[in-house]
Design an enzyme around this catalytic site. Structure first.
Site, mmCIF file in Angstrom:
data_model
loop_
_atom_site.group_PDB
_atom_site.id
_atom_site.type_symbol
_atom_site.label_atom_id
_atom_site.label_comp_id
_atom_site.label_asym_id
_atom_site.label_seq_id
_atom_site.Cartn_x
_atom_site.Cartn_y
_atom_site.Cartn_z
ATOM 1 N N ARG A 118 0.833 -1.218 0.000
ATOM 2 C CA ARG A 118 0.000 0.000 0.000
ATOM 3 C C ARG A 118 0.862 1.261 0.000
ATOM 4 N NH1 ARG A 118 -3.563 -0.167 4.902
ATOM 5 N NH2 ARG A 118 -4.659 1.569 3.958
ATOM 6 N N ASN B 49 -8.513 8.999 5.936
ATOM 7 C CA ASN B 49 -7.489 8.380 5.084
ATOM 8 C C ASN B 49 -6.105 8.475 5.711
ATOM 9 O OD1 ASN B 49 -9.608 8.003 3.396
ATOM 10 N ND2 ASN B 49 -9.034 9.588 1.925
ATOM 11 N N HIS C 213 -7.464 8.472 11.498
ATOM 12 C CA HIS C 213 -6.995 7.084 11.592
ATOM 13 C C HIS C 213 -5.481 6.973 11.382
ATOM 14 C CE1 HIS C 213 -11.370 5.656 10.757
ATOM 15 N NE2 HIS C 213 -11.172 5.977 12.016
ATOM 16 N N CYS D 163 6.550 3.024 17.612
ATOM 17 C CA CYS D 163 6.837 1.856 18.435
ATOM 18 C C CYS D 163 5.527 1.172 18.838
ATOM 19 C CB CYS D 163 7.592 2.298 19.680
ATOM 20 S SG CYS D 163 7.893 0.941 20.797
ATOM 21 N N GLY E 61 -16.966 10.521 0.161
ATOM 22 C CA GLY E 61 -16.406 9.197 -0.086
ATOM 23 C C GLY E 61 -16.172 8.354 1.143
ATOM 24 N N THR E 62 -17.181 8.280 1.998
ATOM 25 C CA THR E 62 -17.059 7.385 3.157
ATOM 26 C C THR E 62 -18.348 6.586 3.322
ATOM 27 O OG1 THR E 62 -16.735 7.220 5.569
ATOM 28 C CG2 THR E 62 -17.662 9.305 4.756
ATOM 29 N N SER E 63 -18.179 5.301 3.664
ATOM 30 C CA SER E 63 -19.366 4.466 3.881
ATOM 31 C C SER E 63 -20.043 4.837 5.193
ATOM 32 C CB SER E 63 -18.966 2.984 3.890
ATOM 33 O OG SER E 63 -17.999 2.771 4.896
HETATM 34 C C1 BJW Z 1 -16.542 7.070 -3.721
HETATM 35 C C2 BJW Z 1 -15.681 6.980 -4.825
HETATM 36 C C3 BJW Z 1 -15.440 8.161 -5.569
HETATM 37 C C4 BJW Z 1 -15.831 5.026 -3.908
HETATM 38 N N1 BJW Z 1 -16.021 9.294 -5.192
HETATM 39 N N2 BJW Z 1 -17.123 8.210 -3.398
HETATM 40 C C5 BJW Z 1 -19.880 1.628 17.626
HETATM 41 C C6 BJW Z 1 -20.707 0.761 16.931
HETATM 42 C C7 BJW Z 1 -20.173 -0.338 16.261
HETATM 43 C C8 BJW Z 1 -18.810 -0.604 16.289
HETATM 44 C C9 BJW Z 1 -17.997 0.250 16.976
HETATM 45 C C10 BJW Z 1 -18.530 1.346 17.631
HETATM 46 N N3 BJW Z 1 -17.495 2.011 18.236
HETATM 47 C C11 BJW Z 1 -16.348 1.370 17.957
HETATM 48 C C12 BJW Z 1 -16.613 0.302 17.209
HETATM 49 C C13 BJW Z 1 -15.599 -0.684 16.708
HETATM 50 C C14 BJW Z 1 -14.908 -0.232 15.436
HETATM 51 C C15 BJW Z 1 -15.949 -0.039 14.327
HETATM 52 O O1 BJW Z 1 -16.334 1.060 13.992
HETATM 53 N N4 BJW Z 1 -16.378 -1.125 13.724
HETATM 54 C C16 BJW Z 1 -17.366 -1.061 12.645
HETATM 55 C C17 BJW Z 1 -16.703 -1.422 11.323
HETATM 56 C C18 BJW Z 1 -18.489 -2.010 12.998
HETATM 57 N N5 BJW Z 1 -14.162 0.990 15.659
HETATM 58 C C19 BJW Z 1 -12.954 0.989 16.183
HETATM 59 O O2 BJW Z 1 -12.414 -0.040 16.549
HETATM 60 C C20 BJW Z 1 -12.255 2.330 16.315
HETATM 61 N N6 BJW Z 1 -11.743 2.495 17.622
HETATM 62 C C21 BJW Z 1 -12.530 2.715 18.691
HETATM 63 O O3 BJW Z 1 -13.717 2.808 18.585
HETATM 64 O O4 BJW Z 1 -11.839 2.854 19.866
HETATM 65 C C22 BJW Z 1 -12.585 2.817 21.082
HETATM 66 C C23 BJW Z 1 -12.520 1.397 21.561
HETATM 67 C C24 BJW Z 1 -11.329 0.903 21.996
HETATM 68 C C25 BJW Z 1 -11.279 -0.397 22.476
HETATM 69 C C26 BJW Z 1 -12.417 -1.182 22.438
HETATM 70 C C27 BJW Z 1 -13.612 -0.661 21.973
HETATM 71 C C28 BJW Z 1 -13.662 0.652 21.534
HETATM 72 C C29 BJW Z 1 -11.041 2.399 15.391
HETATM 73 C C30 BJW Z 1 -11.394 2.295 13.951
HETATM 74 C C31 BJW Z 1 -10.114 2.225 13.096
HETATM 75 C C32 BJW Z 1 -10.414 2.022 11.626
HETATM 76 N N7 BJW Z 1 -9.226 1.692 10.951
HETATM 77 C C33 BJW Z 1 -9.250 1.546 9.497
HETATM 78 C C34 BJW Z 1 -7.869 1.044 9.048
HETATM 79 C C35 BJW Z 1 -6.851 2.169 9.180
HETATM 80 C C36 BJW Z 1 -5.482 1.690 8.912
HETATM 81 C C37 BJW Z 1 -5.127 1.623 7.447
HETATM 82 O O5 BJW Z 1 -5.806 2.100 6.536
HETATM 83 O O6 BJW Z 1 -4.071 1.065 7.229
HETATM 84 O O7 BJW Z 1 -9.553 2.798 8.893
HETATM 85 S S1 BJW Z 1 -10.526 0.466 8.903
HETATM 86 C C38 BJW Z 1 -10.887 1.405 7.458
HETATM 87 O O8 BJW Z 1 -12.246 1.934 7.537
HETATM 88 C C39 BJW Z 1 -9.967 2.627 7.500
HETATM 89 C C40 BJW Z 1 -10.875 3.728 7.071
HETATM 90 O O9 BJW Z 1 -10.359 4.982 7.481
HETATM 91 C C41 BJW Z 1 -12.174 3.356 7.719
HETATM 92 C C42 BJW Z 1 -13.384 4.018 7.114
HETATM 93 O O10 BJW Z 1 -13.565 3.644 5.802
HETATM 94 P P1 BJW Z 1 -14.111 4.699 4.734
HETATM 95 O O11 BJW Z 1 -13.128 5.802 4.581
HETATM 96 O O12 BJW Z 1 -15.497 5.056 5.054
HETATM 97 O O13 BJW Z 1 -14.014 3.852 3.396
HETATM 98 P P2 BJW Z 1 -15.058 2.787 2.809
HETATM 99 O O14 BJW Z 1 -14.277 1.946 1.881
HETATM 100 O O15 BJW Z 1 -15.804 2.108 3.862
HETATM 101 O O16 BJW Z 1 -16.101 3.671 1.982
HETATM 102 C C43 BJW Z 1 -15.707 4.336 0.789
HETATM 103 C C44 BJW Z 1 -16.937 5.001 0.189
HETATM 104 O O17 BJW Z 1 -16.511 5.785 -0.911
HETATM 105 C C45 BJW Z 1 -17.966 3.991 -0.347
HETATM 106 O O18 BJW Z 1 -19.277 4.362 0.100
HETATM 107 C C46 BJW Z 1 -17.868 4.150 -1.877
HETATM 108 O O19 BJW Z 1 -19.094 3.992 -2.529
HETATM 109 C C47 BJW Z 1 -17.389 5.569 -2.004
HETATM 110 N N8 BJW Z 1 -16.606 5.856 -3.231
HETATM 111 N N9 BJW Z 1 -15.265 5.702 -4.994
HETATM 112 C C48 BJW Z 1 -16.873 9.326 -4.163
HETATM 113 N N10 BJW Z 1 -14.653 8.153 -6.699
HETATM 114 ZN ZN ZN Z 2 9.932 1.677 21.567
#
Ligand code: BJW
Ligand code: ZN
Length: 247
Positions: free
Chosen positions: A77, A105, A122, A130, A191-193
Site C-alpha cells: 500500500r 485516510n 486514523h 513503536c 467518499g465514506t461508507s
Molecule cells: C466514492 C468513490 C469516488 C468510492 N467518489 N465516493 C460503535 C458501533 C459499532 C462498532 C464500533 C462502535 N465504536 C467502535 C466500534 C468498533 C470499530 C468499528 O467502527 N467497527 C465497525 C466497522 C463495525 N471501531 C474501532 O475499533 C475504532 N476504535 C474505537 O472505537 O476505539 C474505542 C474502543 C477501543 C477499544 C475497544 C472498543 C472501543 C477504530 C477504527 C479504526 C479504523 N481503521 C481503518 C484502518 C486504518 C489503517 C489503514 O488504513 O491502514 O480505517 S478500517 C478502514 O475503515 C480505515 C478507514 O479509514 C475506515 C473508514 O472507511 P471509509 O473511509 O469510510 O471507506 P469505505 O471503503 O468504507 O467507503 C468508501 C466510500 O466511498 C464507499 O461508500 C464508496 O461507494 C465511495 N466511493 N469511490 C466518491 N470516486
Molecule cells: Zn519503543
C-alpha cells in the site's frame, strides 16, 4: 430525471458552500479512489475488506500474531501511495483556507495537493511508531518501505502509525474534529461508507447542531439519507464544481 436532480442538488449545495465562512470536509477512502487507492467497502465487492481479513491486517492482535504479513500488506500500500497522484477532488479541497480537512485516510494525497493542515483521524501511513508506545516514531520512505524492525529506543517492533480496530483515536484530534463539526457553517462528507466509529459520529455531531450537511459519494449511504443534500457522484467530478466560486 436523475441528471436534473443532480443539477438541482449541486446548485443548492454550491450556494451553501459559496456563502460559508468555515467549511469542514470530512473525507474517506472514496476521495482517493480515483488516484488508484482501493477503498475498504464498495458495492461492487472490490473493497479491501472483500479480499482481506481486517482482524489479521488491521488489529494489534493481528500484528502480534504475524507482523511480517501485516508489514507486507503495508509495504504494497505504501508503494502504491508513493506512485499515486492527487486527483481533482484532493486539489479542490486543498488551497481554500476556509476548508478544514478531517480525513479518515492514512495517505498523504491531500497534503501533496497543497492542503496545509489535515487531521488524520486514523493516523498516517507515512510514519512508523513503536508498538509498545515508548514514544518513538519516524517518517518512512513510502517508495522504499523497510520490513520488520526493532524500535531503536526499546527494542519492540515498529508498526505503521495508523489506528487499527479496537484502538482509540488521538483524543486531541477527536476533540478538534468534533469542535470543527459543531462550529462550522457547512459539513461536506466525501467518499465514506460511514460505517466506522467513532469517525462516523461526526455527521451526527453536525446535524445535531443544525449545521447544513452535504454528502458526496459515488453511491447512496446512510449518512446521505440523513444529510440535507446528497450528491451521488465521483469526488473528482463533484468537488471541483462544489468548491469553485468562493465567497
Ligand atoms: C466514492 C468513490 C469516488 C468510492 N467518489 N465516493 C460503535 C458501533 C459499532 C462498532 C464500533 C462502535 N465504536 C467502535 C466500534 C468498533 C470499530 C468499528 O467502527 N467497527 C465497525 C466497522 C463495525 N471501531 C474501532 O475499533 C475504532 N476504535 C474505537 O472505537 O476505539 C474505542 C474502543 C477501543 C477499544 C475497544 C472498543 C472501543 C477504530 C477504527 C479504526 C479504523 N481503521 C481503518 C484502518 C486504518 C489503517 C489503514 O488504513 O491502514 O480505517 S478500517 C478502514 O475503515 C480505515 C478507514 O479509514 C475506515 C473508514 O472507511 P471509509 O473511509 O469510510 O471507506 P469505505 O471503503 O468504507 O467507503 C468508501 C466510500 O466511498 C464507499 O461508500 C464508496 O461507494 C465511495 N466511493 N469511490 C466518491 N470516486
Ligand atoms: Zn519503543
Amino acid at each position: 430525471m436523475a441528471a436534473l436532480c443532480l443539477i438541482r442538488e449541486l446548485t443548492e449545495a454550491r450556494e451553501i458552500v459559496r456563502t460559508a465562512r468555515a467549511i469542514v470536509a470530512f473525507s474517506g477512502a472514496g476521495l482517493s479512489a480515483e488516484s488508484g487507492i482501493s477503498t475498504f467497502r464498495d458495492a461492487g465487492g472490490q473493497g479491501i475488506w472483500d479480499r482481506y481479513d481486517p482482524q489479521k491486517l488491521a488489529s494489534a492482535q493481528g500484528f502480534r500474531s504475524d507482523p511480517a504479513l501485516v508489514l507486507d500488506w503495508y509495504r504494497e500500500r505504501r508503494m502504491r501511495i508513493a506512485a499515486a497522484v492527487p486527483n481533482a477532488g484532493h486539489v479542490a479541497l486543498s488551497p481554500a483556507s476556509r476548508v478544514v480537512n478531517i480525513t479518515q485516510n492514512v495517505d498523504n494525497l491531500l497534503e501533496r495537493a497543497g492542503a496545509q493542515e489535515v487531521t488524520h483521524l486514523h493516523g498516517s501511513i507515512t510514519r512508523d511508531r513503536c508498538s509498545s508506545r515508548c514514544g518513538f516514531s519516524e517518517e518512512v520512505d513510502l517508495a522504499n518501505p523497510l520490513g520488520l524492525r526493532a524500535c531503536p529506543r526499546c527494542g519492540q517492533h515498529l508498526r505503521p502509525d495508523v489506528v487499527w480496530f479496537g484502538e482509540t483515536l488521538d483524543p486531541m484530534d477527536w476533540e478538534d474534529a468534533e469542535k470543527s463539526c459543531r462550529e462550522c457553517d457547512v459539513l461536506v462528507v466525501i467518499g465514506t461508507s460511514g460505517t466506522v466509529f467513532p469517525a462516523a459520529e461526526l455527521v451526527g455531531v453536525a446535524l445535531a447542531r443544525r449545521v447544513p450537511t452535504i454528502v458526496v459519494n459515488s453511491e447512496r449511504t446512510g449518512a446521505g439519507r440523513s444529510a440535507d443534500i446528497e450528491i451521488v457522484g465521483k469526488a473528482s467530478v463533484v468537488l471541483p464544481q462544489l468548491l469553485s466560486g468562493g465567497r
